[in-house]
Design a protein around this motif. Sequence first.
Motif, PDB file in Angstrom:
ATOM      1  N   ILE A  69      21.682 112.761 -11.180  1.00  0.00           N
ATOM      2  CA  ILE A  69      22.189 111.785 -12.144  1.00  0.00           C
ATOM      3  C   ILE A  69      22.159 110.411 -11.478  1.00  0.00           C
ATOM      4  O   ILE A  69      22.531 110.261 -10.327  1.00  0.00           O
ATOM      5  CB  ILE A  69      23.633 112.136 -12.548  1.00  0.00           C
ATOM      6  CG1 ILE A  69      23.655 113.424 -13.360  1.00  0.00           C
ATOM      7  CG2 ILE A  69      24.280 110.998 -13.330  1.00  0.00           C
ATOM      8  CD1 ILE A  69      25.048 113.902 -13.717  1.00  0.00           C
ATOM      9  N   ASP A  70      21.694 109.432 -12.206  1.00  0.00           N
ATOM     10  CA  ASP A  70      21.580 108.078 -11.690  1.00  0.00           C
ATOM     11  C   ASP A  70      22.922 107.363 -11.686  1.00  0.00           C
ATOM     12  O   ASP A  70      23.341 106.788 -10.695  1.00  0.00           O
ATOM     13  CB  ASP A  70      20.653 107.296 -12.629  1.00  0.00           C
ATOM     14  CG  ASP A  70      19.464 106.772 -11.882  1.00  0.00           C
ATOM     15  OD1 ASP A  70      19.133 107.359 -10.838  1.00  0.00           O
ATOM     16  OD2 ASP A  70      18.889 105.789 -12.350  1.00  0.00           O
ATOM     17  N   SER A  71      23.548 107.350 -12.856  1.00  0.00           N
ATOM     18  CA  SER A  71      24.828 106.656 -12.963  1.00  0.00           C
ATOM     19  C   SER A  71      25.609 107.228 -14.133  1.00  0.00           C
ATOM     20  O   SER A  71      25.053 107.925 -14.975  1.00  0.00           O
ATOM     21  CB  SER A  71      24.603 105.153 -13.169  1.00  0.00           C
ATOM     22  OG  SER A  71      23.861 104.946 -14.351  1.00  0.00           O
ATOM     23  N   VAL A  72      26.890 106.915 -14.196  1.00  0.00           N
ATOM     24  CA  VAL A  72      27.696 107.368 -15.322  1.00  0.00           C
ATOM     25  C   VAL A  72      27.872 106.203 -16.284  1.00  0.00           C
ATOM     26  O   VAL A  72      27.979 105.060 -15.877  1.00  0.00           O
ATOM     27  CB  VAL A  72      29.078 107.911 -14.890  1.00  0.00           C
ATOM     28  CG1 VAL A  72      28.915 109.149 -14.050  1.00  0.00           C
ATOM     29  CG2 VAL A  72      29.879 106.845 -14.198  1.00  0.00           C
ATOM     30  N   VAL A  73      27.835 106.518 -17.562  1.00  0.00           N
ATOM     31  CA  VAL A  73      28.024 105.491 -18.584  1.00  0.00           C
ATOM     32  C   VAL A  73      29.510 105.388 -18.932  1.00  0.00           C
ATOM     33  O   VAL A  73      30.048 104.308 -19.110  1.00  0.00           O
ATOM     34  CB  VAL A  73      27.213 105.829 -19.855  1.00  0.00           C
ATOM     35  CG1 VAL A  73      27.448 104.799 -20.955  1.00  0.00           C
ATOM     36  CG2 VAL A  73      25.734 105.920 -19.516  1.00  0.00           C
ATOM     37  N   ALA A 143      28.933  95.122 -12.604  1.00  0.00           N
ATOM     38  CA  ALA A 143      29.133  94.345 -11.387  1.00  0.00           C
ATOM     39  C   ALA A 143      30.048  95.076 -10.412  1.00  0.00           C
ATOM     40  O   ALA A 143      29.993  94.844  -9.204  1.00  0.00           O
ATOM     41  CB  ALA A 143      29.727  92.977 -11.725  1.00  0.00           C
ATOM     42  N   ILE A 144      30.878  95.979 -10.952  1.00  0.00           N
ATOM     43  CA  ILE A 144      31.821  96.709 -10.095  1.00  0.00           C
ATOM     44  C   ILE A 144      31.243  98.056  -9.676  1.00  0.00           C
ATOM     45  O   ILE A 144      31.325  98.463  -8.525  1.00  0.00           O
ATOM     46  CB  ILE A 144      33.157  96.962 -10.850  1.00  0.00           C
ATOM     47  CG1 ILE A 144      33.725  95.652 -11.382  1.00  0.00           C
ATOM     48  CG2 ILE A 144      34.148  97.692  -9.953  1.00  0.00           C
ATOM     49  CD1 ILE A 144      34.263  94.710 -10.340  1.00  0.00           C
ATOM     50  N   ALA A 145      30.620  98.746 -10.643  1.00  0.00           N
ATOM     51  CA  ALA A 145      30.146 100.104 -10.383  1.00  0.00           C
ATOM     52  C   ALA A 145      28.788 100.082  -9.697  1.00  0.00           C
ATOM     53  O   ALA A 145      27.794 100.532 -10.258  1.00  0.00           O
ATOM     54  CB  ALA A 145      30.069 100.875 -11.701  1.00  0.00           C
ATOM     55  N   THR A 146      28.748  99.557  -8.487  1.00  0.00           N
ATOM     56  CA  THR A 146      27.455  99.370  -7.828  1.00  0.00           C
ATOM     57  C   THR A 146      27.082 100.509  -6.902  1.00  0.00           C
ATOM     58  O   THR A 146      25.912 100.726  -6.632  1.00  0.00           O
ATOM     59  CB  THR A 146      27.461  98.057  -7.012  1.00  0.00           C
ATOM     60  OG1 THR A 146      28.691  98.014  -6.272  1.00  0.00           O
ATOM     61  CG2 THR A 146      27.363  96.853  -7.933  1.00  0.00           C
ATOM     62  N   THR A 147      28.062 101.236  -6.384  1.00  0.00           N
ATOM     63  CA  THR A 147      27.761 102.328  -5.453  1.00  0.00           C
ATOM     64  C   THR A 147      28.407 103.614  -5.957  1.00  0.00           C
ATOM     65  O   THR A 147      29.362 103.556  -6.723  1.00  0.00           O
ATOM     66  CB  THR A 147      28.345 102.029  -4.048  1.00  0.00           C
ATOM     67  OG1 THR A 147      29.790 101.983  -4.188  1.00  0.00           O
ATOM     68  CG2 THR A 147      27.849 100.712  -3.499  1.00  0.00           C
ATOM     69  N   PRO A 148      27.892 104.770  -5.513  1.00  0.00           N
ATOM     70  CA  PRO A 148      28.523 106.035  -5.911  1.00  0.00           C
ATOM     71  C   PRO A 148      30.010 106.043  -5.565  1.00  0.00           C
ATOM     72  O   PRO A 148      30.831 106.539  -6.344  1.00  0.00           O
ATOM     73  CB  PRO A 148      27.763 107.086  -5.103  1.00  0.00           C
ATOM     74  CG  PRO A 148      26.426 106.465  -4.856  1.00  0.00           C
ATOM     75  CD  PRO A 148      26.676 104.997  -4.721  1.00  0.00           C
ATOM     76  N   VAL A 151      31.900 104.036  -8.156  1.00  0.00           N
ATOM     77  CA  VAL A 151      32.004 104.780  -9.414  1.00  0.00           C
ATOM     78  C   VAL A 151      33.063 105.862  -9.282  1.00  0.00           C
ATOM     79  O   VAL A 151      33.880 106.085 -10.178  1.00  0.00           O
ATOM     80  CB  VAL A 151      30.639 105.387  -9.806  1.00  0.00           C
ATOM     81  CG1 VAL A 151      30.796 106.346 -10.981  1.00  0.00           C
ATOM     82  CG2 VAL A 151      29.644 104.284 -10.130  1.00  0.00           C
ATOM     83  N   SER A 152      33.060 106.531  -8.143  1.00  0.00           N
ATOM     84  CA  SER A 152      34.023 107.590  -7.918  1.00  0.00           C
ATOM     85  C   SER A 152      35.449 107.049  -8.000  1.00  0.00           C
ATOM     86  O   SER A 152      36.327 107.656  -8.603  1.00  0.00           O
ATOM     87  CB  SER A 152      33.759 108.225  -6.555  1.00  0.00           C
ATOM     88  OG  SER A 152      34.691 109.247  -6.324  1.00  0.00           O
ATOM     89  N   GLN A 153      35.658 105.882  -7.410  1.00  0.00           N
ATOM     90  CA  GLN A 153      36.991 105.276  -7.483  1.00  0.00           C
ATOM     91  C   GLN A 153      37.361 104.965  -8.945  1.00  0.00           C
ATOM     92  O   GLN A 153      38.478 105.234  -9.391  1.00  0.00           O
ATOM     93  CB  GLN A 153      37.042 103.981  -6.654  1.00  0.00           C
ATOM     94  CG  GLN A 153      38.456 103.422  -6.600  1.00  0.00           C
ATOM     95  CD  GLN A 153      38.523 101.960  -6.178  1.00  0.00           C
ATOM     96  OE1 GLN A 153      37.510 101.259  -6.147  1.00  0.00           O
ATOM     97  NE2 GLN A 153      39.728 101.503  -5.848  1.00  0.00           N
ATOM     98  N   LEU A 154      36.376 104.411  -9.699  1.00  0.00           N
ATOM     99  CA  LEU A 154      36.644 104.066 -11.099  1.00  0.00           C
ATOM    100  C   LEU A 154      36.977 105.314 -11.916  1.00  0.00           C
ATOM    101  O   LEU A 154      37.869 105.301 -12.752  1.00  0.00           O
ATOM    102  CB  LEU A 154      35.445 103.346 -11.712  1.00  0.00           C
ATOM    103  CG  LEU A 154      35.177 101.931 -11.178  1.00  0.00           C
ATOM    104  CD1 LEU A 154      33.957 101.332 -11.850  1.00  0.00           C
ATOM    105  CD2 LEU A 154      36.398 101.039 -11.385  1.00  0.00           C
ATOM    106  N   LEU A 155      36.257 106.392 -11.658  1.00  0.00           N
ATOM    107  CA  LEU A 155      36.533 107.640 -12.376  1.00  0.00           C
ATOM    108  C   LEU A 155      37.969 108.081 -12.109  1.00  0.00           C
ATOM    109  O   LEU A 155      38.677 108.520 -13.010  1.00  0.00           O
ATOM    110  CB  LEU A 155      35.550 108.734 -11.940  1.00  0.00           C
ATOM    111  CG  LEU A 155      34.119 108.613 -12.482  1.00  0.00           C
ATOM    112  CD1 LEU A 155      33.154 109.471 -11.666  1.00  0.00           C
ATOM    113  CD2 LEU A 155      34.059 109.038 -13.941  1.00  0.00           C
TER     114      LEU A 155
END
Length: 805
Positions: A69-73, A143-148, A151-155
């Motif tokens: 998976i590339d990224s989460v929407v 701009a925030i979700a730039t690295t895995p 993204v993990s933190q945002l999730l």
Amino acid sequence: MAQIAQVLVDVPTMQTNRPYSYQIPSAWQSQVQPGMRVVVPFGRGKRRVQGFVLACNDVTTFDGDLKAIDSVVDLAPVLNQEALKLTAWLAASTFSFQITCAQTMLPAVMRAKYEKLLRPTDQTSAAIDDQIFHGQTSVDFDAIATTPAAVSQLLRLQAAGEVEVYYQVKNQARHKTVVGVKAALSVADLKQVETTVRSGAAKQLALLNGLQTLNGETLTQREFSQRFDVSEAVIRTGEQKGWLQKTAIEVYRDPYATANIRPTKPLKLNDEQQVAVNQIVAAVDAPATTTFLLEGVTGSGKTEVYLQSIAAALAKGKTALMLVPEISLTPQMVQRVKGRFGKAVAVLHSGLSSGEKYDEWRRIRRHEAQVVVGARSAVFAPLDNLGLIIMDEEHESSYKQDDAPRYHARQVALWRSQYHHCPVVLGSATPSLETRARAEKGVYQRLLLADRVNRRPLPSVSIIDMKQEMQQHAESNFSRALLVALQDRLERHEQSVLMLNRRGYSSFVLCRDCGFVLKCPNCDISLTLHMDTHTMKCHYCGHEEAIPKVCPNCHSRQIRYYGTGTEKVEEELQNLLPDARIIRMDNDTTRKKGAHAKLLTQFGSGEADILIGTQMIAKGLDFPNVTLVGVLNADTALGLPDFRASERTFQLLTQVSGRAGRAEKSGHVYIQTFNPDHYAIRFAKHHDYEGFFKYEMQMRHQGGYPPYYFTVQITASDLDEAVAAKRMYQLLQWLKPRLTPSTIILGPTPKPIARVNRRYYYQIVIKYKQEPNLEHTLTTLLQETQVQQRQGLQIGIDVEPLHFM
Ligand code: ADP
Ligand code: ZN
Ligand code: ZN
């Protein structure tokens, strides 16, 4: 920990109509969940597509290196478990792609062009506010979700309720305004000015006259100039002379935000209403998946039954869904529901901007709204814990979607009733034959409201034979009896509603002397006029003949296409009754957002004597001062090449008649027709739904139509007519051996509107009672036509089609 996500990719083709396996990057393995959208690489090369995660597990049938998976929407699922299951069922039962069905569940803004923002919530900690938002109300997600890791933190933060993702439509024109015109002088002053204007200045006099009728209201400059027939230059002159003022009007307003909605209390039910409510509430409480048919004559107080049943569901801590046809989502209806349940109500309909719709959708998701009122697609509203589903005017064909997925909201409602274990109420004064037949068999439970509230009588109905009128008088859209009645209402200051039926407009040929409509010798269905080929065609069996010059029945030369426009009718009426104040409601006058509501408000507040309009005025209007309803042309729908023509005519006449005499004053209805003896018209005259039902069931039995048979329509379209036709004949040969011999295949025939958007349409109709091979055959068909689809031929499958044109 699940390492593999099964993803439905956004590539709507038959081969991709199944999930693909993707590796979940290890940073997100405990966080990616079914129902989230993700971006994945697809096919060869660098192509990236969006997809829905259907499941997370460790299985794959693919024995190679999985792509990741590339990224989460989304940070949280946008489709819950129910929506995922519903997607699968919808795809299978309508023969559509799963991805199309999944997208159907979501508001359009989540498909359209949007900006994706990250916003703090009231639970955001100071540390996070500092790290991510720096005091701003939102930041760009990408701009925030730039690295895995990010993204993990945002999730994690989303799961803890500290941040949320928000979609905002790009370039949303929020405060669009147009020029408005209002009077700058009092009526008395305007009258005074009028005496100073020389009589030759007709346009200026028209302007002054128009301004005097405004009553303090502001019209848009366009409306003003159309209504009073004055140019913008004349309006400018008026402004310079100080007669009028130009203002800015905001055009995109939420029609409900400004309406001051009065809270209402439950009414004391009459006996029949009480019985109905008791039964429904018992099913809500049980809970039971009972489907009720609430059959109640117009004005019998069905809405009050809905409202009190909804209240019972809310009292149980559950939610409720109320579906109404788009056309009856009038401010009146919305006010009745909001008046009872206030802020708990979310409204979903096509008049809202996509931003407004998304906001309502979010309120439902977050449990801020417990009652949803909406048109067809609101059946997917993400309500949890559903306690009751109501479908008002269940016979309305607008509940069926015309494009893929071609679902009927009633079927979806029944599915959700099973899922949530809650009852469904199907309400109508004129139930569809299918529904009424199921109630007859005991599949649905029938609840009857036989009388109008307070035993007010149903309006009396006069049938006017337009053949006789035509013989005795010059051609007019108005019979003498109707004119006299209109005149009478004007004198008594009561209101009238006139309907001009535009369905089937001009598409068939009718003899004005004897009422004869040309029918197919094989099908007993009206032939349709095709101007392109100058022939009459049957759209069921393909029969074709020349356009008659004289009536085959009475040899009159008065045979012609039938139909006239609302504007012409309005003009004629204004000439006949110069003093009448008329409001016209049709596609032209209601195109603008809010126009429909505004015209109705004007009529409701007595600013006009006569409301003249198309079918759109037939439903849901509850105006106490309306005592006369006139149907100018009851026949046009009868002439349509559709076995449901009689049913639709009966329904429409009953609905529109129901607008008359709803309060203390009694009502009267005039139905003008060339076919006074047609059974649909006879039964409508006597408000006899049961009689109509029995008679029509016989007709359907004889003709082999629903509800005695199920139907599936297959269409093929191509830019090249020969390709479409050829493919359909091949398809017929292909289908025959695959289906059981008792199944009937009609066609292929060109569709009644054979050419749309430069494409030619052909159809085949399958009629069956039981067809065990159907599902497999149609799925195979979709697979086998893949290649041809890519070459431009389009195949469409419509299960239980409502229109054969
Ligand atoms: P329907 O939807 O069946 O055509 P409505 O729900 O519009 O009928 O009801 C017709 C009218 O009767 C409405 O003005 C409504 O407020 C009123 N009404 C409904 N129930 C009652 C009742 N129990 N007592 C008094 N008035 C009622
Ligand atoms: Zn004739
Ligand atoms: Zn035919």
